[in-house]
Design an enzyme around this catalytic site. Structure first.
Site, PDB file in Angstrom:
ATOM      1  N   ASP A   1      41.365 -40.395 -60.603  1.00 59.53           N
ATOM      2  CA  ASP A   1      40.414 -39.455 -60.014  1.00 59.53           C
ATOM      3  C   ASP A   1      40.676 -39.173 -58.543  1.00 59.53           C
ATOM      4  O   ASP A   1      40.645 -38.013 -58.115  1.00 59.53           O
ATOM      5  CB  ASP A   1      38.980 -39.980 -60.179  1.00 59.53           C
ATOM      6  CG  ASP A   1      38.545 -40.010 -61.630  1.00 59.53           C
ATOM      7  OD1 ASP A   1      39.249 -39.430 -62.485  1.00 59.53           O
ATOM      8  OD2 ASP A   1      37.500 -40.623 -61.917  1.00 59.53           O
TER       9      ASP A   1
ATOM     10  N   LEU B   1      30.973 -46.949 -59.660  1.00 56.09           N
ATOM     11  CA  LEU B   1      31.643 -46.303 -60.780  1.00 56.09           C
ATOM     12  C   LEU B   1      31.873 -44.837 -60.454  1.00 56.09           C
ATOM     13  O   LEU B   1      31.086 -44.212 -59.742  1.00 56.09           O
ATOM     14  CB  LEU B   1      30.796 -46.429 -62.049  1.00 56.09           C
ATOM     15  CG  LEU B   1      30.543 -47.864 -62.531  1.00 56.09           C
ATOM     16  CD1 LEU B   1      29.589 -47.859 -63.713  1.00 56.09           C
ATOM     17  CD2 LEU B   1      31.843 -48.557 -62.879  1.00 56.09           C
ATOM     18  N   CYS B   2      32.967 -44.287 -61.000  1.00 59.04           N
ATOM     19  CA  CYS B   2      33.284 -42.872 -60.782  1.00 59.04           C
ATOM     20  C   CYS B   2      32.147 -42.012 -61.331  1.00 59.04           C
ATOM     21  O   CYS B   2      31.596 -42.341 -62.377  1.00 59.04           O
ATOM     22  CB  CYS B   2      34.604 -42.500 -61.473  1.00 59.04           C
ATOM     23  SG  CYS B   2      36.031 -43.031 -60.502  1.00 59.04           S
ATOM     24  N   PRO B   3      31.757 -41.016 -60.583  1.00 64.36           N
ATOM     25  CA  PRO B   3      32.479 -40.368 -59.489  1.00 64.36           C
ATOM     26  C   PRO B   3      32.101 -40.861 -58.086  1.00 64.36           C
ATOM     27  O   PRO B   3      32.560 -40.279 -57.105  1.00 64.36           O
ATOM     28  CB  PRO B   3      32.084 -38.904 -59.643  1.00 64.36           C
ATOM     29  CG  PRO B   3      30.662 -38.987 -60.076  1.00 64.36           C
ATOM     30  CD  PRO B   3      30.611 -40.193 -61.004  1.00 64.36           C
TER      31      PRO B   3
ATOM     32  N   ASP C   1      36.604 -49.879 -59.897  1.00 64.29           N
ATOM     33  CA  ASP C   1      36.636 -49.025 -61.085  1.00 64.29           C
ATOM     34  C   ASP C   1      38.062 -48.506 -61.282  1.00 64.29           C
ATOM     35  O   ASP C   1      38.580 -47.791 -60.427  1.00 64.29           O
ATOM     36  CB  ASP C   1      35.678 -47.854 -60.900  1.00 64.29           C
ATOM     37  CG  ASP C   1      35.642 -46.933 -62.105  1.00 64.29           C
ATOM     38  OD1 ASP C   1      36.454 -47.111 -63.041  1.00 64.29           O
ATOM     39  OD2 ASP C   1      34.799 -46.014 -62.106  1.00 64.29           O
TER      40      ASP C   1
END
Length: 77
Positions: free
Chosen positions: A45, A12-14, A39
């Site tokens: 992003d 998952l980000c980041p 994600d």
């Protein structure tokens, strides 16, 4: 021209952005990196990170719950 693949599935980000940043630090300008993620947040992003750091997004695509971004490494890392 070299092309490498970064598997960032299930992160998952980041974290996909951080892994992309770390991988690009190891690569030469002009090389290409294909980042494969699950994600959907990476579609905003990673291109934003690339714009800030001088890398070029060559391609984005999605399908089967995966998101792929192909990046050409710029001169500034």
């Amino acid at each position: 021209m070299t092309r490498e693949i970064l598997n960032a599935r299930r992160l998952l980000c980041p974290l996909p952005v951080i892994r992309t940043q770390n991988k690009i630090k190891e690569m030469r300008p002009g090389a290409r990196l294909e980042v494969i993620c699950t994600d959907p947040g990476v579609m905003q992003d990673i291109p934003a990170w690339c714009r800030i750091h001088g890398h070029t997004v060559l391609e984005t695509r999605s399908g089967d719950h995966e998101y792929v971004i192909v990046i050409e490494v710029g001169g500034a890392v």
